[in-house]
Scaffold this motif. Structure first.
Motif, PDB file in Angstrom:
ATOM      1  N   LEU A   1       1.090   2.303  57.832  1.00 49.43           N
ATOM      2  CA  LEU A   1       1.429   1.774  59.152  1.00 49.43           C
ATOM      3  C   LEU A   1       2.935   1.646  59.319  1.00 49.43           C
ATOM      4  O   LEU A   1       3.492   2.018  60.364  1.00 49.43           O
ATOM      5  CB  LEU A   1       0.750   0.416  59.351  1.00 49.43           C
ATOM      6  CG  LEU A   1       1.042  -0.300  60.677  1.00 49.43           C
ATOM      7  CD1 LEU A   1       0.586   0.533  61.857  1.00 49.43           C
ATOM      8  CD2 LEU A   1       0.390  -1.677  60.699  1.00 49.43           C
ATOM      9  N   VAL A   2       3.614   1.130  58.298  1.00 51.30           N
ATOM     10  CA  VAL A   2       5.077   1.002  58.369  1.00 51.30           C
ATOM     11  C   VAL A   2       5.728   2.369  58.480  1.00 51.30           C
ATOM     12  O   VAL A   2       6.658   2.576  59.274  1.00 51.30           O
ATOM     13  CB  VAL A   2       5.596   0.238  57.134  1.00 51.30           C
ATOM     14  CG1 VAL A   2       7.127   0.234  57.103  1.00 51.30           C
ATOM     15  CG2 VAL A   2       5.062  -1.187  57.133  1.00 51.30           C
ATOM     16  N   ALA A   3       5.233   3.347  57.698  1.00 50.59           N
ATOM     17  CA  ALA A   3       5.796   4.697  57.761  1.00 50.59           C
ATOM     18  C   ALA A   3       5.550   5.334  59.126  1.00 50.59           C
ATOM     19  O   ALA A   3       6.418   6.020  59.670  1.00 50.59           O
ATOM     20  CB  ALA A   3       5.201   5.561  56.654  1.00 50.59           C
ATOM     21  N   ALA A   4       4.367   5.116  59.699  1.00 50.18           N
ATOM     22  CA  ALA A   4       4.053   5.697  61.009  1.00 50.18           C
ATOM     23  C   ALA A   4       4.939   5.102  62.094  1.00 50.18           C
ATOM     24  O   ALA A   4       5.425   5.824  62.982  1.00 50.18           O
ATOM     25  CB  ALA A   4       2.577   5.468  61.336  1.00 50.18           C
ATOM     26  N   LEU A   5       5.161   3.797  62.046  1.00 50.79           N
ATOM     27  CA  LEU A   5       6.027   3.171  63.047  1.00 50.79           C
ATOM     28  C   LEU A   5       7.475   3.604  62.872  1.00 50.79           C
ATOM     29  O   LEU A   5       8.192   3.817  63.861  1.00 50.79           O
ATOM     30  CB  LEU A   5       5.909   1.644  62.940  1.00 50.79           C
ATOM     31  CG  LEU A   5       4.551   1.060  63.332  1.00 50.79           C
ATOM     32  CD1 LEU A   5       4.506  -0.420  63.024  1.00 50.79           C
ATOM     33  CD2 LEU A   5       4.255   1.299  64.804  1.00 50.79           C
ATOM     34  N   ALA A   6       7.914   3.737  61.613  1.00 51.98           N
ATOM     35  CA  ALA A   6       9.284   4.196  61.368  1.00 51.98           C
ATOM     36  C   ALA A   6       9.471   5.626  61.851  1.00 51.98           C
ATOM     37  O   ALA A   6      10.541   5.991  62.359  1.00 51.98           O
ATOM     38  CB  ALA A   6       9.614   4.082  59.882  1.00 51.98           C
ATOM     39  N   ALA A   7       8.421   6.466  61.729  1.00 49.30           N
ATOM     40  CA  ALA A   7       8.511   7.841  62.205  1.00 49.30           C
ATOM     41  C   ALA A   7       8.655   7.912  63.722  1.00 49.30           C
ATOM     42  O   ALA A   7       9.184   8.893  64.251  1.00 49.30           O
ATOM     43  CB  ALA A   7       7.284   8.633  61.765  1.00 49.30           C
TER      44      ALA A   7
ATOM     45  N   ARG B   1      19.900  -3.593  56.824  1.00 51.38           N
ATOM     46  CA  ARG B   1      21.126  -2.815  56.639  1.00 51.38           C
ATOM     47  C   ARG B   1      21.086  -1.556  57.490  1.00 51.38           C
ATOM     48  O   ARG B   1      20.044  -0.940  57.696  1.00 51.38           O
ATOM     49  CB  ARG B   1      21.302  -2.452  55.173  1.00 51.38           C
ATOM     50  CG  ARG B   1      21.448  -3.662  54.253  1.00 51.38           C
ATOM     51  CD  ARG B   1      21.722  -3.229  52.838  1.00 51.38           C
ATOM     52  NE  ARG B   1      22.966  -2.461  52.753  1.00 51.38           N
ATOM     53  CZ  ARG B   1      23.441  -1.920  51.629  1.00 51.38           C
ATOM     54  NH1 ARG B   1      22.750  -2.066  50.502  1.00 51.38           N
ATOM     55  NH2 ARG B   1      24.567  -1.239  51.632  1.00 51.38           N
ATOM     56  N   GLN B   2      22.245  -1.178  58.004  1.00 55.48           N
ATOM     57  CA  GLN B   2      22.365   0.008  58.829  1.00 55.48           C
ATOM     58  C   GLN B   2      22.630   1.233  57.958  1.00 55.48           C
ATOM     59  O   GLN B   2      23.032   1.131  56.803  1.00 55.48           O
ATOM     60  CB  GLN B   2      23.503  -0.163  59.839  1.00 55.48           C
ATOM     61  CG  GLN B   2      23.342  -1.366  60.756  1.00 55.48           C
ATOM     62  CD  GLN B   2      22.124  -1.268  61.632  1.00 55.48           C
ATOM     63  OE1 GLN B   2      21.763  -0.182  62.104  1.00 55.48           O
ATOM     64  NE2 GLN B   2      21.463  -2.397  61.873  1.00 55.48           N
ATOM     65  N   GLY B   3      22.406   2.404  58.556  1.00 55.31           N
ATOM     66  CA  GLY B   3      22.672   3.639  57.828  1.00 55.31           C
ATOM     67  C   GLY B   3      21.426   4.492  57.699  1.00 55.31           C
ATOM     68  O   GLY B   3      20.329   4.089  58.103  1.00 55.31           O
ATOM     69  N   PRO B   4      21.591   5.688  57.152  1.00 61.90           N
ATOM     70  CA  PRO B   4      20.436   6.599  57.024  1.00 61.90           C
ATOM     71  C   PRO B   4      19.404   6.054  56.041  1.00 61.90           C
ATOM     72  O   PRO B   4      19.737   5.363  55.074  1.00 61.90           O
ATOM     73  CB  PRO B   4      21.069   7.896  56.509  1.00 61.90           C
ATOM     74  CG  PRO B   4      22.334   7.462  55.828  1.00 61.90           C
ATOM     75  CD  PRO B   4      22.818   6.278  56.604  1.00 61.90           C
ATOM     76  N   ARG B   5      18.156   6.397  56.311  1.00 60.13           N
ATOM     77  CA  ARG B   5      17.055   5.955  55.456  1.00 60.13           C
ATOM     78  C   ARG B   5      16.264   7.169  54.977  1.00 60.13           C
ATOM     79  O   ARG B   5      16.160   8.165  55.691  1.00 60.13           O
ATOM     80  CB  ARG B   5      16.127   4.999  56.209  1.00 60.13           C
ATOM     81  CG  ARG B   5      16.824   3.732  56.672  1.00 60.13           C
ATOM     82  CD  ARG B   5      15.868   2.816  57.410  1.00 60.13           C
ATOM     83  NE  ARG B   5      16.534   1.611  57.868  1.00 60.13           N
ATOM     84  CZ  ARG B   5      16.675   0.512  57.144  1.00 60.13           C
ATOM     85  NH1 ARG B   5      16.151   0.460  55.923  1.00 60.13           N
ATOM     86  NH2 ARG B   5      17.300  -0.541  57.625  1.00 60.13           N
ATOM     87  N   THR B   6      15.716   7.044  53.818  1.00 55.50           N
ATOM     88  CA  THR B   6      14.909   8.106  53.226  1.00 55.50           C
ATOM     89  C   THR B   6      13.453   7.673  53.218  1.00 55.50           C
ATOM     90  O   THR B   6      13.133   6.586  52.738  1.00 55.50           O
ATOM     91  CB  THR B   6      15.352   8.407  51.790  1.00 55.50           C
ATOM     92  OG1 THR B   6      16.728   8.788  51.803  1.00 55.50           O
ATOM     93  CG2 THR B   6      14.517   9.540  51.199  1.00 55.50           C
ATOM     94  N   ALA B   7      12.603   8.503  53.785  1.00 58.39           N
ATOM     95  CA  ALA B   7      11.179   8.200  53.829  1.00 58.39           C
ATOM     96  C   ALA B   7      10.489   8.867  52.643  1.00 58.39           C
ATOM     97  O   ALA B   7      10.624  10.071  52.428  1.00 58.39           O
ATOM     98  CB  ALA B   7      10.571   8.705  55.140  1.00 58.39           C
TER      99      ALA B   7
END
Length: 252
Positions: free
Chosen positions: A122-128, A207-213
């Motif tokens: 669910l967290v990954a789907a919302l982040a996507a 924290r701000q910045g790029p994130r890796t899924a």
């Protein structure tokens, strides 16, 4: 709501079922939705958990509805029995039945979703979809606390009705009652959300910045179309309910 469903599809199905059931305000439909949720919970292997959590919320709520509306329904006209100030009226029993089955259907559907959805998915789907991960974690935490939230709302409503709050069958009366009940509930949820947000920020989620899924989910086009249809149906149910309940139509 099985594991083959995308988390957003399961979330949309649960939310749409709750919205449509609430907008319809028809106890046979509410009962059918509740039974369907119980059957799906059994097939998913979480039947005992869903029914136990639902019973912990719905049994005291049902008793309070029966006592307050079955015996002291101010709009009741057809008296079936009377003991002093207490009157068992047909209208009060019908209101308690409709409110109880409607709330039961919504609680069971949302409990089914909360006990079957994968929180990381669910967290990954919302982040996507572009939402921050904090939102996903707060939503997942709220879903796990659905029984407590429903119990808190039932306690708030029972306390306010004991102080003289009258909930009629009309749209205006229900909206006024919802507003009065939502204020203490929302304030409590904001306080709980603030505590969770501080815990998430302490772990670096702010924290701000790029994130890796590290988790990728497939979202089939058929399920995206299915979600769109469910949202349209839920919106149509709300629009119809508002139209038939508008003052002057003569409908409940």
């Amino acid at each position: 709501m099985t594991s083959t469903l995308h988390p957003l599809t399961a979330l949309t199905a649960a939310g749409s079922a709750a919205v449509i059931t609430t907008a319809a305000g028809c106890w046979p439909l509410s009962l059918a939705v509740a039974l369907a949720a119980a059957v799906l919970a059994g097939r998913a292997g979480v039947g005992r958990r869903v029914l136990a959590a639902g019973a912990a919320v719905l049994l005291p709520l049902g008793l309070s509805l029966l006592m307050l509306h079955g015996l002291f329904f101010s709009e009741g006209r057809t008296v079936l029995a009377a003991w002093g100030p207490a009157r068992v009226t047909q209208e009060g029993l019908a209101f308690a039945l409709e409110a109880g089955t409607r709330t039961g259907a919504c609680v069971l559907v949302l409990l089914l979703f909360s006990f079957t959805v994968s929180t990381p998915d669910l967290v990954a789907a919302l982040a996507a979809k572009g939402l921050p991960p904090q939102f996903g974690f707060v939503l997942a935490s709220a879903l796990t606390l659905l029984p407590a939230m429903a119990g808190r709302l039932a306690a708030i409503r029972a306390a306010q009705e004991a102080r003289g709050l009258v909930v009629g069958r009309g749209l205006v009366s229900r909206l006024a009652a919802v507003r009065v009940q939502m204020v203490p509930l929302v304030l409590g949820l904001i306080e709980d959300s603030g505590s969770r947000a501080q815990a998430l920020d302490a772990r670096g989620f702010g924290r701000q910045g790029p994130r890796t899924a590290y988790r990728e989910l497939t979202d089939p086009p058929a399920q995206r179309r299915f979600r769109a249809v469910l949202l349209l149906l839920a919106g149509a149910a709300v629009a119809v309910r508002l139209a038939v309940s508008w003052p002057g139509t003569g409908l409940p």
